[in-house]
Design an enzyme around this catalytic site. Sequence first.
Site, PDB file in Angstrom:
ATOM      1  N   LYS A 132     -47.067 -17.268 -29.720  1.00 54.61           N
ATOM      2  CA  LYS A 132     -46.689 -18.542 -29.087  1.00 54.61           C
ATOM      3  C   LYS A 132     -45.967 -18.322 -27.767  1.00 54.61           C
ATOM      4  O   LYS A 132     -46.206 -19.022 -26.784  1.00 54.61           O
ATOM      5  CB  LYS A 132     -45.782 -19.383 -30.011  1.00 54.61           C
ATOM      6  CG  LYS A 132     -46.421 -19.764 -31.320  1.00 54.61           C
ATOM      7  CD  LYS A 132     -45.526 -20.669 -32.140  1.00 54.61           C
ATOM      8  CE  LYS A 132     -44.221 -20.039 -32.596  1.00 54.61           C
ATOM      9  NZ  LYS A 132     -44.401 -18.886 -33.521  1.00 54.61           N
ATOM     10  N   ARG A 143     -37.232  -6.244 -30.680  1.00 51.79           N
ATOM     11  CA  ARG A 143     -36.291  -7.242 -31.174  1.00 51.79           C
ATOM     12  C   ARG A 143     -35.810  -6.847 -32.567  1.00 51.79           C
ATOM     13  O   ARG A 143     -36.600  -6.377 -33.388  1.00 51.79           O
ATOM     14  CB  ARG A 143     -36.966  -8.610 -31.249  1.00 51.79           C
ATOM     15  CG  ARG A 143     -37.108  -9.258 -29.903  1.00 51.79           C
ATOM     16  CD  ARG A 143     -38.000 -10.476 -29.915  1.00 51.79           C
ATOM     17  NE  ARG A 143     -37.899 -11.326 -31.103  1.00 51.79           N
ATOM     18  CZ  ARG A 143     -38.487 -12.516 -31.201  1.00 51.79           C
ATOM     19  NH1 ARG A 143     -39.193 -12.986 -30.195  1.00 51.79           N
ATOM     20  NH2 ARG A 143     -38.371 -13.234 -32.294  1.00 51.79           N
TER      21      ARG A 143
HETATM   22  P1  AMP Z   1     -38.357 -16.988 -32.310  1.00 54.16           P
HETATM   23  O1  AMP Z   1     -38.146 -16.270 -31.036  1.00 54.16           O
HETATM   24  O2  AMP Z   1     -38.893 -18.383 -32.108  1.00 54.16           O
HETATM   25  O3  AMP Z   1     -39.149 -16.211 -33.321  1.00 54.16           O
HETATM   26  O4  AMP Z   1     -36.898 -17.213 -32.954  1.00 54.16           O
HETATM   27  C1  AMP Z   1     -36.079 -16.120 -33.292  1.00 54.16           C
HETATM   28  C2  AMP Z   1     -35.090 -16.537 -34.356  1.00 54.16           C
HETATM   29  O5  AMP Z   1     -34.233 -17.585 -33.853  1.00 54.16           O
HETATM   30  C3  AMP Z   1     -35.690 -17.116 -35.634  1.00 54.16           C
HETATM   31  O6  AMP Z   1     -36.097 -16.106 -36.537  1.00 54.16           O
HETATM   32  C4  AMP Z   1     -34.535 -17.941 -36.155  1.00 54.16           C
HETATM   33  O7  AMP Z   1     -33.523 -17.116 -36.726  1.00 54.16           O
HETATM   34  C5  AMP Z   1     -33.941 -18.521 -34.877  1.00 54.16           C
HETATM   35  N1  AMP Z   1     -34.597 -19.803 -34.516  1.00 54.16           N
HETATM   36  C6  AMP Z   1     -35.284 -20.075 -33.372  1.00 54.16           C
HETATM   37  N2  AMP Z   1     -35.715 -21.332 -33.355  1.00 54.16           N
HETATM   38  C7  AMP Z   1     -35.301 -21.884 -34.523  1.00 54.16           C
HETATM   39  C8  AMP Z   1     -35.459 -23.167 -35.100  1.00 54.16           C
HETATM   40  N3  AMP Z   1     -36.139 -24.148 -34.484  1.00 54.16           N
HETATM   41  N4  AMP Z   1     -34.913 -23.396 -36.321  1.00 54.16           N
HETATM   42  C9  AMP Z   1     -34.213 -22.436 -36.967  1.00 54.16           C
HETATM   43  N5  AMP Z   1     -34.043 -21.195 -36.479  1.00 54.16           N
HETATM   44  C10 AMP Z   1     -34.579 -20.910 -35.259  1.00 54.16           C
END
Ligand code: AMP
Length: 267
Positions: free
Chosen positions: A43, A194
Amino acid sequence: MAAQTKNDRAAWLQGPSARCSAVPEATQTPWRIVLLGAPGVGKGTQAELLNLRLGACHLSTGDVFRAAKGRDACELSPAMKAALEYMRRGDLVPDATVWDMVRERSGCLRCGGGFLLDGFPRTLAQAESLKLLMGEEGLPLTAVVNYELPVNAIVARLSGRRTCETCKAVFHATERPPKTAGICDRCGGKLFQREDDRPESVSIRLAAYDRSTAPLIAFYKNLGLLLPVAATGSPEDICARTLSALTAWRIRTSSPALDSAPARPNL
Ligand code: AMP
């Protein structure tokens, strides 16, 4: 589909008092898109590519948390400190914390250049809050793009993903390697893995996706907004597929022939 000057997304990443380096040009029909899909489906990469083609700003909630991680601990609110701990484990941050953060930045949702929401909403409660806000503001979503990929391919993408410390460009150890190992092609910054892409966090993140985020597919399907796109092939292939799906979608949903069809809800 207008090309756009690169924006540093300051108002999104640092908070509403920050000013973006290049405010996207307002258009009459801004693209307001939610990108759905399991972690690792690509994404973030697609949001970057689509930003260049559609002009809409890439708004990732995960990027806001990662930006907070780089700050001094005394600058962070207790809620943000707790959020970073959830993130480190691969768990979802509680809805209330996420929603406070998004609502604080709602100016970015109102931006006349549109948006590409990446990683938000991630639960039905977040989707309901977004629906309410967008309804109140009279800002309909254009579509919800759901990227589809088998789980074994998702795990391979997550474990090989490397991100630039400086400009956040995303590479892959085997599928999209940088020219020099460990160094960003774009800015020369250092690439890192990460914390939440490590195997112990990946399984927690995939379970959280199945439990909390997968139900959004039915939610947006019922609202007539779901646009499935296969996330196989190169990032450029997937982007081209997304753009043609979006173009066809916009023609279809704005066609007078649809006047007799049930109206799409004003999300
Ligand atoms: P991402 O980069 O979108 O994979 O987000 C990394 C981490 O941030 C996730 O694994 C969650 O711990 C937290 N996170 C990001 N967006 C959300 C959301 N909308 N709701 C809950 N946790 C989030």
